[in-house]
Design a protein around this motif. Structure first.
Motif, mmCIF file in Angstrom:
data_model
loop_
_atom_site.group_PDB
_atom_site.id
_atom_site.type_symbol
_atom_site.label_atom_id
_atom_site.label_comp_id
_atom_site.label_asym_id
_atom_site.label_seq_id
_atom_site.Cartn_x
_atom_site.Cartn_y
_atom_site.Cartn_z
ATOM 1 N N LEU A 1 0.811 -1.221 0.000
ATOM 2 C CA LEU A 1 0.000 0.000 0.000
ATOM 3 C C LEU A 1 0.845 1.273 0.000
ATOM 4 C CD1 LEU A 1 -2.749 -1.162 2.516
ATOM 5 C CD2 LEU A 1 -2.908 -1.028 0.028
ATOM 6 N N ARG A 2 2.164 1.135 0.167
ATOM 7 C CA ARG A 2 3.021 2.327 0.127
ATOM 8 C C ARG A 2 3.988 2.240 -1.062
ATOM 9 N NH1 ARG A 2 8.175 3.980 -0.098
ATOM 10 N NH2 ARG A 2 8.830 2.420 1.403
ATOM 11 N N ASP A 3 5.028 1.401 -0.964
ATOM 12 C CA ASP A 3 5.975 1.328 -2.082
ATOM 13 C C ASP A 3 5.300 0.708 -3.310
ATOM 14 O OD1 ASP A 3 8.449 2.151 -2.840
ATOM 15 O OD2 ASP A 3 9.592 0.673 -1.711
ATOM 16 N N GLY A 4 4.412 -0.277 -3.059
ATOM 17 C CA GLY A 4 3.705 -0.929 -4.175
ATOM 18 C C GLY A 4 2.833 0.070 -4.903
ATOM 19 N N ALA B 1 15.391 -6.081 5.610
ATOM 20 C CA ALA B 1 15.885 -5.920 4.228
ATOM 21 C C ALA B 1 14.762 -5.370 3.358
ATOM 22 C CB ALA B 1 16.342 -7.266 3.693
ATOM 23 N N HIS B 2 15.113 -4.409 2.512
ATOM 24 C CA HIS B 2 14.126 -3.773 1.621
ATOM 25 C C HIS B 2 14.794 -3.678 0.249
ATOM 26 C CE1 HIS B 2 10.999 -0.520 0.785
ATOM 27 N NE2 HIS B 2 11.847 -0.361 -0.217
ATOM 28 N N CYS B 3 14.437 -4.560 -0.647
ATOM 29 C CA CYS B 3 15.174 -4.614 -1.919
ATOM 30 C C CYS B 3 14.287 -4.262 -3.104
ATOM 31 C CB CYS B 3 15.745 -6.014 -2.115
ATOM 32 S SG CYS B 3 16.895 -6.434 -0.786
ATOM 33 N N HIS B 4 14.927 -3.679 -4.105
ATOM 34 C CA HIS B 4 14.229 -3.403 -5.367
ATOM 35 C C HIS B 4 14.798 -4.318 -6.442
ATOM 36 C CE1 HIS B 4 11.451 -0.055 -4.466
ATOM 37 N NE2 HIS B 4 12.227 0.040 -3.400
ATOM 38 N N ASN B 5 14.001 -4.484 -7.500
ATOM 39 C CA ASN B 5 14.261 -5.602 -8.416
ATOM 40 C C ASN B 5 14.876 -5.202 -9.752
ATOM 41 O OD1 ASN B 5 14.113 -8.370 -8.633
ATOM 42 N ND2 ASN B 5 12.178 -8.304 -9.791
ATOM 43 N N GLY C 1 10.044 -2.864 -9.516
ATOM 44 C CA GLY C 1 9.299 -3.394 -8.387
ATOM 45 C C GLY C 1 10.142 -3.694 -7.160
ATOM 46 N N ASN C 2 9.435 -4.185 -6.128
ATOM 47 C CA ASN C 2 10.049 -4.553 -4.837
ATOM 48 C C ASN C 2 10.183 -6.075 -4.775
ATOM 49 O OD1 ASN C 2 8.856 -1.834 -4.349
ATOM 50 N ND2 ASN C 2 9.503 -2.204 -2.263
ATOM 51 N N THR C 3 10.775 -6.535 -3.698
ATOM 52 C CA THR C 3 10.819 -7.983 -3.455
ATOM 53 C C THR C 3 9.394 -8.499 -3.352
ATOM 54 O OG1 THR C 3 12.764 -7.612 -2.112
ATOM 55 C CG2 THR C 3 11.683 -9.745 -1.867
HETATM 56 ZN ZN ZN Z 1 11.529 1.119 -1.709
#
Ligand code: ZN
Ligand code: KIV
Length: 529
Positions: free
Chosen positions: A12-15, A205-209, A241-243
């Motif tokens: 609901l935030r990064d997505g 951990a907060h990863c981007h793809n 996108g995110n993980t």
């Molecule tokens: Zn992010």
């Protein structure tokens, strides 16, 4: 005691920062409800300072979703300044377990070119703002933005300051998806080894793809001691996108001997939440997407099919039922009563008002006349189509199309307007859907471009319900089609996009409904501005 990795969902935030994934408040609330059923530990509900709508959504999630015994922590994002932190705190504080998530960039690239501040100033702000957030809320997460490209020695100093100021979770973002699993794992290990107090807080951990490594990097972080994974449903998020939640959760679930950790996720809810997020955001799931793609459990090659018939273990490392894909067919039929139907709807996890239930029940009865077997998936599609729609300023009353070889596709539509007046018009288009959209445009008269159109059968068979998901971008009339922009303090200006979804056994009707849904969303937002 089992070692648990907390799942921090940021759909609901990064997505929602994915290009085009604008969600309205009702959609956010429904996704939030389903995230609770899924069992996420933390839900990042939004970025309250970004807009009044974001603030309102976070606050309502805190009030309506964040209350029960099993309610997750409700987090709100804030840059490292007082105004952001105050706004985030105001939005999350009604939750039983509120969290302020504050961030400041730490890489030299960001410090020099974006923030234009020195490392000393960065350290000062982190100490001051984390302490300020902690003076308001007991649960404070700090993220050094672009941590993956930060000088590790400086990062250690920043994190030490954040711990001393009261941060309870340290989240390490690979903001631009640059690191490799080996590097990211080593970074987490280094933090645990070199930062005083790091073993007493949760490392996340907060990863981007961007390089397709987000899941691998997150798993490497977990192997090196991270105990919170920040993820999104279907891996939606900025750029690539995110993980993805489902990939991390199922990797941990399927390979316990390798990872030796558990999550609190009820994996049987995964497929369902994935469909919901795709329908509401208008972002289709690629067929070959791991875990939730439509082909993820399809076996095409003859040799594979032969093996599967002999023993599914030959080619299947997970059972589809584990993520909630099953053939569960509704034993209700056209003679079933309202009460049995209501029980089924509740079993599926929906709480509908009696008015909504009546409408959905009528649609169900209609469907029973058209379709031999009505499945749980059909019921879900009807509910999403009937209930979780924007305010109907314009309502589709009738659509009729004539098309075929040698014919010019022509559509007639009838709509009821916000003033209660019914209007009818017709148009010719390049195809049947185009002609319907043109006819609708002649009545509603809002300039926009269609940027995404996807159609999917909800179940197999010729009588399947078709679900259409679309996205449109408003274009200002008389300005050569310039796109409208929305401002996000984290990401800057971005083109506004509105998604819509519709379901029907007739795909032209489903397409018309999806278009009305997107138009109504756009008009409702404009009304509120
Ligand atoms: Zn992010
Ligand atoms: O990617 C990122 O750096 C973020 C932070 C705000 C955590 O989303």
């Amino acid at each position: 005691m089992t070692d648990v990795v907390r799942i921090f969902d940021t759909t609901l935030r990064d997505g929602e920062q994915s290009p085009g994934a604008t969600l309205n408040i009702d959609e956010k609330l429904e996704i939030a409800r389903q995230l609770v059923r899924l069992g996420v530990d933390v839900m990042e509900a939004g970025f309250p300072i970004a807009s009044p709508g974001d603030y309102e959504a976070v606050r309502r999630i805190a009030v309506e979703i964040g209350q029960g015994d099993n309610a997750p922590i409700i987090a709100g994002l804030a840059r490292a300044n007082k105004a952001d932190i105050d706004r985030a705190w105001d939005a999350v504080r009604p939750a039983r377990k509120p969290r302020i998530h504050t961030f400041l960039a730490t890489s030299d690239i960001h410090l020099q070119h974006k923030l234009r501040i020195s490392r000393e100033e960065c350290l000062r702000r982190v100490g001051e703002m984390v302490a300020y957030a902690r003076s308001l809320c007991e649960d404070v997460e700090f993220s050094p933005e672009d941590g993956g490209r930060s000088d590790p020695e400086f990062l250690y100093q920043v994190l030490e300051v954040a711990i001393k100021a009261g941060a309870t979770t340290l989240n390490i973002p690979d903001t631009v998806g640059y690191t490799t699993p080996q590097e990211f794992g080593a970074l987490i290990a280094g933090i645990r080894e070199h930062v005083p107090g790091a073993k007493d807080v949760i490392i996340s951990a907060h990863c981007h793809n961007d390089l397709g490594l987000a899941t691998a990097n997150t798993l490497a972080a977990i192997q090196n001691g991270a105990r919170q994974a920040e993820v999104t449903i279907n891996g939606i998020g900025e750029r690539a996108g995110n993980t993805s939640l489902e990939e991390v959760v199922m990797a941990l679930h399927t390979r316990p001997a390798v990872y030796g950790v558990q999550t609190n996720i009820d994996t049987t809810q995964i497929a369902r939440v994935s469909r919901l997020v795709s329908a509401y955001t208008g972002i289709p799931v690629q067929p070959n997407k791991a875990i939730v793609g439509s082909n993820a459990f399809a076996h095409e090659a003859g040799i594979h099919q032969d093996g599967m018939l002999k023993n599914p273990l030959t080619y299947e490392i997970m059972r589809p039922e584990t993520i909630g894909i099953n053939e569960s067919r509704l034993v209700l039929g056209k003679h079933s009563g309202r009460h049995a139907f209501q029980t089924k709807v509740a079993e599926l996890g929906y709480e509908l008002s009696s008015e909504d239930l009546n409408r959905v029940f009528d649609r169900f009865k209609d469907l029973c006349d058209k379709k031999k077997i009505v499945s749980d998936l059909d019921i879900e599609a009807i509910i999403n189509d009937e209930v979780y729609q924007p305010v109907e300023l314009w309502r589709l009353q009738h659509v009729q199309v004539s098309s075929g070889s040698g014919l010019r596709p022509t559509a007639t539509v009838r709509l009821r307007g916000p003033d209660g007046v019914t209007r009818e018009d017709a148009a010719i288009g390049a195809g049947p859907v185009d002609s319907v959209y043109r006819a609708i445009n002649r009545i509603v008269q809002v300039s926009n471009v269609l940027t995404e159109f996807s159609i999917q059968a909800v179940t197999e068979g010729i009588d399947a319900v078709g679900e259409v998901t679309i996205r449109i971008e408003p274009t200002a009339a008389g300005t050569n089609g310039h796109r409208e922009e929305a401002l996000n303090p984290q990401t800057g200006p971005r083109a506004r996009t509105y998604s819509g979804h519709g379901a029907d056994t007739d795909i032209i009707v489903a397409s018309a409904k999806a278009y009305m849904s997107a138009l109504n969303k756009m008009l409702t937002v404009r009304q509120g501005e």
